[in-house]
Design a protein around this motif. Structure first.
Motif, PDB file in Angstrom:
ATOM      1  N   GLU A  99      34.256  36.492  40.502  1.00  7.18           N
ATOM      2  CA  GLU A  99      34.255  37.839  41.066  1.00  7.18           C
ATOM      3  C   GLU A  99      33.407  37.947  42.331  1.00  7.18           C
ATOM      4  O   GLU A  99      33.504  38.927  43.070  1.00  7.18           O
ATOM      5  CB  GLU A  99      33.779  38.867  40.031  1.00  7.18           C
ATOM      6  CG  GLU A  99      32.400  38.605  39.468  1.00  7.18           C
ATOM      7  CD  GLU A  99      32.441  37.755  38.199  1.00  7.18           C
ATOM      8  OE1 GLU A  99      31.491  37.873  37.405  1.00  7.18           O
ATOM      9  OE2 GLU A  99      33.403  36.989  38.023  1.00  7.18           O
ATOM     10  N   ALA A 110      48.205  37.715  43.228  1.00  2.66           N
ATOM     11  CA  ALA A 110      46.947  36.980  43.021  1.00  2.66           C
ATOM     12  C   ALA A 110      47.144  35.559  42.529  1.00  2.66           C
ATOM     13  O   ALA A 110      46.508  34.635  43.048  1.00  2.66           O
ATOM     14  CB  ALA A 110      46.058  37.774  42.061  1.00  2.66           C
ATOM     15  N   ARG A 136      37.673  40.817  47.267  1.00  3.32           N
ATOM     16  CA  ARG A 136      39.077  40.410  47.143  1.00  3.32           C
ATOM     17  C   ARG A 136      39.767  40.394  48.502  1.00  3.32           C
ATOM     18  O   ARG A 136      40.536  39.472  48.812  1.00  3.32           O
ATOM     19  CB  ARG A 136      39.809  41.348  46.178  1.00  3.32           C
ATOM     20  CG  ARG A 136      39.482  41.120  44.713  1.00  3.32           C
ATOM     21  CD  ARG A 136      40.432  41.847  43.800  1.00  3.32           C
ATOM     22  NE  ARG A 136      40.225  43.291  43.858  1.00  3.32           N
ATOM     23  CZ  ARG A 136      39.416  43.957  43.053  1.00  3.32           C
ATOM     24  NH1 ARG A 136      38.711  43.314  42.138  1.00  3.32           N
ATOM     25  NH2 ARG A 136      39.290  45.269  43.150  1.00  3.32           N
TER      26      ARG A 136
END
Length: 283
Positions: free
Chosen positions: A245, A278, A188
């Motif tokens: 992910e 996000a 991330r």
């Protein structure tokens, strides 16, 4: 691009044709490099792993200064343009810009971050403040990724210079901290780092336009390149499915959106991807 009047940077180290002293990095290292290239693995992580599977090697120092060949001249002028732009931006905050070195190489290269391989694409090493480019990547950009044009090529350099700006402003501390946590958190943070570098590349593009260095259609070339190397597009092409992910660079929409954000404003303060929620990363 119109770089005829742009000075060429002398902060170039040309290792092309020198090669490595010793054996190659081996099958394991090549596989790691290919994974990094196609799936967007953090280049420094891939370099460190490739270093572990490779036998010791040494690279000779390349010639310093502006290369004489056409592509060498081009990348040197792009680098010079980034130096001019970022020096002025840093000066506005009473800071001094420390220019990075651009290393041109063929095939394999040793950096302060470990071994690099052409299949990984261009990368920046914060440990030696150098950006490494095998110019064969530009053929891939045009032929494999269908993103031709000189401004697309310049965008690649400006993106790596964007990582250097992060190094100078302390941004890389976020990545180091994230590595001490989970791999998901590191991914991330990596996405936000990469999108910020895209935005910084856009900031440079904005000022290059003010210096009359852009042609009509140059923006579209950069956006095409950013689209071509989005994590979602690369994963779909290479493995037939998208795994969000595992993203480390951002989607095509995110990369083009943040480049355009920097290009439109020309202000580094508008590139704070870490302050964006996000969902807003896709803007």
């Amino acid at each position: 691009m119109e770089l005829g009047e742009q000075r060429a940077s002398s902060n170039v180290e040309d290792r092309r044709g020198i090669g490595m002293v010793g054996g190659g990095i081996g099958v394991g290292g090549i596989v790691i490099a290919l994974i990094a290239y196609f799936l967007g693995v953090d280049p420094r992580t891939a370099l460190n792993v490739a270093e572990q599977v490779a036998p010791p090697q040494h690279s000779q120092q390349g010639a310093r200064g502006t290369p004489a060949d056409e592509m060498g001249q081009f990348v040197s002028k792009v680098l010079g343009s980034t130096e001019d732009v970022w020096s002025r931006i840093f000066a506005q905050s009473n800071a001094q810009y420390r220019a990075p070195t651009l290393v041109l190489y063929d095939g394999l290269v040793r950096s302060a971050c470990g071994m690099g391989q052409a299949a990984m694409g261009p990368f920046y090493c914060p440990n030696d403040e150098k950006l490494y480019v095998d110019l064969s990547f530009y053929r891939d950009l045009q032929n494999r990724f269908k993103a031709p044009g000189d401004f697309a090529q310049a965008y690649v350099i400006a993106h790596e210079v964007g990582h250097h700006v992060q190094k100078l402003t302390g941004g890389f501390r976020r990545m180091e901290a994230a590595r001490g946590r989970s791999s998901a958190e590191a991914n991330r943070v990596s996405v936000r780092m990469e999108l910020q570098a895209d935005c910084y590349a856009g900031v440079w593009g904005h000022h290059a336009g003010l210096m009359h260095e852009l042609d009509p259609g140059d923006l579209e070339e950069a956006l095409a390149a950013a689209t071509a190397i989005g994590d979602d597009r690369l994963q779909q092409q290479t493995q037939g499915r998208v795994v969000p992910e595992s993203f480390t660079h951002g989607t095509s929409a995110q990369r083009t959106g943040w480049f355009k954000r920097g290009f439109d404003s020309g202000r580094p303060r508008d590139c704070d991807t870490f302050a964006a929620a996000a969902p807003e990363l896709a803007r």
